[in-house]
Design a protein around this motif. Structure first.
Motif, PDB file in Angstrom:
ATOM      1  N   ALA A  16       0.820  -1.217   0.000  1.00 52.44           N
ATOM      2  CA  ALA A  16       0.000   0.000   0.000  1.00 52.44           C
ATOM      3  C   ALA A  16       0.853   1.266   0.000  1.00 52.44           C
ATOM      4  N   HIS A  17       2.136   1.137   0.304  1.00 52.09           N
ATOM      5  CA  HIS A  17       3.021   2.297   0.357  1.00 52.09           C
ATOM      6  C   HIS A  17       4.010   2.342  -0.807  1.00 52.09           C
ATOM      7  N   LEU A  18       3.705   1.628  -1.891  1.00 53.54           N
ATOM      8  CA  LEU A  18       4.537   1.683  -3.088  1.00 53.54           C
ATOM      9  C   LEU A  18       4.251   2.959  -3.865  1.00 53.54           C
ATOM     10  N   HIS A  19       5.294   3.572  -4.379  1.00 48.37           N
ATOM     11  CA  HIS A  19       5.157   4.791  -5.190  1.00 48.37           C
ATOM     12  C   HIS A  19       6.109   4.703  -6.366  1.00 48.37           C
ATOM     13  N   ALA A  20       5.693   5.208  -7.493  1.00 48.43           N
ATOM     14  CA  ALA A  20       6.517   5.201  -8.699  1.00 48.43           C
ATOM     15  C   ALA A  20       7.495   6.373  -8.726  1.00 48.43           C
ATOM     16  N   SER A  21       7.132   7.450  -8.045  1.00 49.80           N
ATOM     17  CA  SER A  21       8.017   8.617  -8.002  1.00 49.80           C
ATOM     18  C   SER A  21       7.693   9.438  -6.760  1.00 49.80           C
ATOM     19  N   THR A  22       8.580  10.349  -6.448  1.00 45.04           N
ATOM     20  CA  THR A  22       8.342  11.193  -5.279  1.00 45.04           C
ATOM     21  C   THR A  22       7.165  12.130  -5.483  1.00 45.04           C
ATOM     22  N   SER A  23       6.790  12.373  -6.724  1.00 43.31           N
ATOM     23  CA  SER A  23       5.642  13.239  -6.972  1.00 43.31           C
ATOM     24  C   SER A  23       4.311  12.485  -6.873  1.00 43.31           C
ATOM     25  N   SER A  24       4.362  11.167  -6.627  1.00 47.90           N
ATOM     26  CA  SER A  24       3.125  10.384  -6.562  1.00 47.90           C
ATOM     27  C   SER A  24       2.490  10.385  -5.179  1.00 47.90           C
ATOM     28  N   TYR A  25       3.085  11.065  -4.239  1.00 43.49           N
ATOM     29  CA  TYR A  25       2.488  11.162  -2.910  1.00 43.49           C
ATOM     30  C   TYR A  25       2.598  12.596  -2.400  1.00 43.49           C
ATOM     31  N   THR A  26       1.774  12.924  -1.431  1.00 42.20           N
ATOM     32  CA  THR A  26       1.764  14.273  -0.869  1.00 42.20           C
ATOM     33  C   THR A  26       2.259  14.226   0.567  1.00 42.20           C
ATOM     34  N   VAL A  27       2.474  15.368   1.150  1.00 42.11           N
ATOM     35  CA  VAL A  27       2.880  15.463   2.545  1.00 42.11           C
ATOM     36  C   VAL A  27       1.848  14.777   3.434  1.00 42.11           C
ATOM     37  N   ALA A  28       0.576  14.951   3.128  1.00 45.34           N
ATOM     38  CA  ALA A  28      -0.494  14.333   3.926  1.00 45.34           C
ATOM     39  C   ALA A  28      -0.403  12.806   3.884  1.00 45.34           C
TER      40      ALA A  28
END
Length: 78
Positions: free
Chosen positions: A62-74
């Motif tokens: 559930a915490h996989l991301h493709a790039s740093t822009s794919s998630y927000t501070v929240a």
């Protein structure tokens, strides 16, 4: 009645090693309601904590991301 394989339950230390964390980080996360779901084996404050391997792996997924822009501070505070 379903049975649980002993290998399915991980100690705090084993879970921390899988996640690449210090064991006390998981303790802090539990107090803050963060991290993977856990099982408390008893009612006493010193009763052992265990994590189900499948839930730890699901939490990681559930915490996989493709790039740093794919998630927000929240999202990072979860």
């Amino acid at each position: 009645m379903a049975t649980v394989e002993l290998d399915d339950l991980l100690s705090n230390e084993q879970t921390a090693a899988i996640l690449g964390l210090k064991p006390n980080t998981l303790e802090i996360w539990r107090c803050k309601g963060k991290g993977p779901a856990f099982i408390k084996l008893g009612e006493h404050p010193s009763s052992p904590i265990r994590y189900q391997r499948s839930r730890v792996m699901a939490w990681l997924h559930a915490h996989l991301h493709a790039s740093t822009s794919s998630y927000t501070v929240a999202n990072r505070s979860a």
